[in-house]
Design a protein around this motif. Structure first.
Motif, PDB file in Angstrom:
ATOM      1  N   ASP A  10      -3.328   4.479  -2.561  1.00 47.70           N
ATOM      2  CA  ASP A  10      -3.628   3.147  -3.279  1.00 47.70           C
ATOM      3  C   ASP A  10      -2.621   2.078  -3.064  1.00 47.70           C
ATOM      4  O   ASP A  10      -1.936   2.086  -2.166  1.00 47.70           O
ATOM      5  N   ALA A  22      -6.880   2.226  -6.425  1.00 49.50           N
ATOM      6  CA  ALA A  22      -7.374   3.462  -5.458  1.00 49.50           C
ATOM      7  C   ALA A  22      -8.240   2.889  -4.310  1.00 49.50           C
ATOM      8  O   ALA A  22      -9.223   2.402  -4.576  1.00 49.50           O
ATOM      9  N   TYR A  47       0.860  -1.263  -0.003  1.00 49.94           N
ATOM     10  CA  TYR A  47      -0.120   0.104   0.040  1.00 49.94           C
ATOM     11  C   TYR A  47       0.859   1.412  -0.027  1.00 49.94           C
ATOM     12  O   TYR A  47       2.067   1.262   0.703  1.00 49.94           O
TER      13      TYR A  47
END
Length: 121
Positions: free
Chosen positions: A19, A36, A13
């Motif tokens: 995202d 996202a 991450y």
């Protein structure tokens, strides 16, 4: 932050961009475009069958990703304030979210992607 999916894929991450990247561990390459998930992603959990990924986001939400197509499922799920830790139970029917700012735990029903009851103090 990284999480291994059966050693075939790794999840990373991107805290600053909101995202999640999927990395093929055999080729060490990013698979597809970043997904996202929301502002300040922090915690990641994968269900036992490897079909869903749950990501805590800064503020008060959890994003659900379908690993078959790496797409977000539905809208983010509203939980407590500043969710951090996240875990899926062994049967994959519940997700437990530790909400840092209000010292509570939210419980998500994985079949409906809704919070069950009020956060647990």
């Amino acid at each position: 932050m990284e999480r291994c999916l059966g050693c075939a894929f790794c999840l990373y991450y991107n805290y600053s961009t909101g995202d999640l990247s999927v990395i093929d561990t055999a080729t060490h390459t990013v698979v597809g475009s970043p997904i996202a998930v929301g502002t300040v992603p922090y915690g990641v959990a994968v269900n036992p069958s490897g079909t869903r990924v749950y990501v805590t986001n800064g503020g008060s939400t959890v994003t659900v990703i379908d690993t078959g197509n790496n797409m977000v499922i539905d809208s983010p799920i509203e939980v407590g304030t500043v969710p951090r830790g996240i875990a899926v139970n062994p049967s994959g029917t519940r997700v437990y979210v530790a909400n840092y700012a209000d010292d509570t735990v939210s419980v998500i029903d994985t079949s409906t992607h809704t919070v069950i009851g009020s956060p647990i103090p």
